[in-house]
Motif scaffolding. Structure first.
Motif, mmCIF file in Angstrom:
data_model
loop_
_atom_site.group_PDB
_atom_site.id
_atom_site.type_symbol
_atom_site.label_atom_id
_atom_site.label_comp_id
_atom_site.label_asym_id
_atom_site.label_seq_id
_atom_site.Cartn_x
_atom_site.Cartn_y
_atom_site.Cartn_z
ATOM 1 N N PHE A 268 0.838 -1.192 0.000
ATOM 2 C CA PHE A 268 0.000 0.000 0.000
ATOM 3 C C PHE A 268 0.877 1.247 0.000
ATOM 4 N N LYS A 279 -3.215 6.596 4.820
ATOM 5 C CA LYS A 279 -3.446 5.604 3.777
ATOM 6 C C LYS A 279 -4.753 5.924 3.060
ATOM 7 N N ASP A 281 -8.026 5.077 1.560
ATOM 8 C CA ASP A 281 -8.876 3.919 1.834
ATOM 9 C C ASP A 281 -10.321 4.397 1.961
ATOM 10 N N SER A 286 -9.911 3.201 10.727
ATOM 11 C CA SER A 286 -8.471 2.986 10.565
ATOM 12 C C SER A 286 -7.881 2.428 11.853
ATOM 13 N N PHE A 292 -7.074 7.079 7.658
ATOM 14 C CA PHE A 292 -7.395 6.886 6.250
ATOM 15 C C PHE A 292 -7.787 8.225 5.626
#
Length: 352
Positions: A268, A279, A281, A286, A292
């Motif tokens: 990722f 991240k 997402d 998270s 996220f």
């Protein structure tokens, strides 16, 4: 018991809690029963981290101060003025509490007693000491409450309704087990923030409070960011740098190392500042030490989506971009009338 007497007990508790802070706890002569409770509460706060590794003194003191600020006569009057407190007879209300953050179940405890019912409490194994201590204090203020408060360790029995908090998995168990009882069953929720790139550094720093308070373990912690297409996170990372000391806490650092490794092994793409990973997402939930994010094209479309996902979201933070959103830095300071899951606990208790 008269409504004013019940309210007075919690006002006195608020005064008691107002004495305690991480920097300077100071005993006040005007506070009731300090001779019995002040020193013991200081000791309990010191021991809290040994009972639950996430309950550092900083986090416990923050929770205590938040409740001290909430339990004022003005706040209690504003909260309770909207209700008619005439009930036919007190019922036994069972509480199954979570333990993710200190005193997370206190609002339910307060709500049951303030409506005149009896409370039967099953604490989380992660938070078994703080609430019973505060219960002893209000009983000292009003001995008539002694027969209205029960803590149980084993099976819950002899109750008329239940308020239970847990994960989505445990909620399914609760819904089945308590299907014949009036109930409020709370599931997992997360909080989100919506940015447009025009936030000030002060607002983004305050957003760090929404992310890192209680190490991100609460349902009111921001775990997801919605940002416009083309948004860069340089200003965000610069603003939250003051929270860098969180990485020196071993349990948080272990989660940071583990979750970062899992993300990287899965190839990722991550943004990382050494104590928080970002991240991309679509999920709201998270893991600890990660937030996220997701890009949006149109703020109106995003508002429609968030409304459709309202059962997954506890609160929304923004600079007035989303209807009914709250200010940066305020997620962990709810008012007494800001109900978990937007379920009016008082109304529920008054109609049983």
């Amino acid at each position: 018991m008269l409504q004013n007497e019940k309210k007075r007990s919690f006002i006195e508790l608020g005064k008691f809690l107002s004495q305690f802070s991480e920097d300077n706890s100071s005993k006040k002569s005007t506070v009731l029963h300090n001779d019995l409770f002040f020193d013991d509460f200081i000791e309990l706060i010191k021991l809290s981290q040994s009972h639950n590794g996430w309950y550092t003194p900083e986090q416990v003191y923050f929770s205590i101060q938040s409740w001290a600020e909430a339990l004022t006569e003005e706040n209690l009057n504003q909260w309770l003025s909207a209700y008619d407190f005439q009930i036919n007879e007190p019922k036994n209300i069972a509480l199954i509490l979570a333990g993710n953050i200190p005193l997370v179940g206190f609002h339910d405890f307060l709500s049951v007693l303030i409506t005149g019912h009896n409370v039967v409490v099953k604490t989380s194994s992660n938070d078994q000491h703080l609430l019973p201590f505060l219960a002893k204090y209000i009983i000292a203020v009003d001995p008539g409450l002694a027969n209205k408060i029960t803590f149980v360790e084993g099976k819950l029995e002899n109750f008329n309704a239940v308020i239970a908090t847990g994960s989505n998995n445990t909620a399914r168990y609760f819904e089945y087990y308590f299907k014949d009882k009036p109930s409020i069953i709370r599931k997992s929720r997360n909080s989100v923030a919506v940015l447009n790139g025009k936030e000030t550094k002060e607002q983004l720093t305050a957003l760090g409070e929404d992310i890192f308070r209680y190490f991100g373990l609460g349902c009111r912690n921001v775990s997801k960011l919605f940002v416009p297409k083309g948004y860069t996170f340089d200003a965000f990372f610069e603003a939250i740098f003051e929270y860098q000391d969180v990485i020196h806490y071993e349990k948080y650092a272990n989660n940071y190392d583990y979750n970062k490794a899992v993300f990287l092994m899965s190839n990722f793409k991550l943004l990382d500042n050494g104590f928080l990973t970002l991240k991309e997402d679509k999920s709201h939930a998270s893991p600890i030490s990660s937030v996220f994010y997701e890009f949006y094209d149109d703020i109106n479309d995003l508002q429609i989506r968030l409304q459709s996902e309202n059962e997954q979201i506890q609160c929304i933070v923004s600079n007035n971009l989303i209807e009914n959103s709250i200010d940066f830095g305020q997620t962990q300071k709810p008012k007494l009338w800001n109900y978990a899951d937007n379920t009016d606990t008082i109304s529920f208790l008054l109609t049983i």
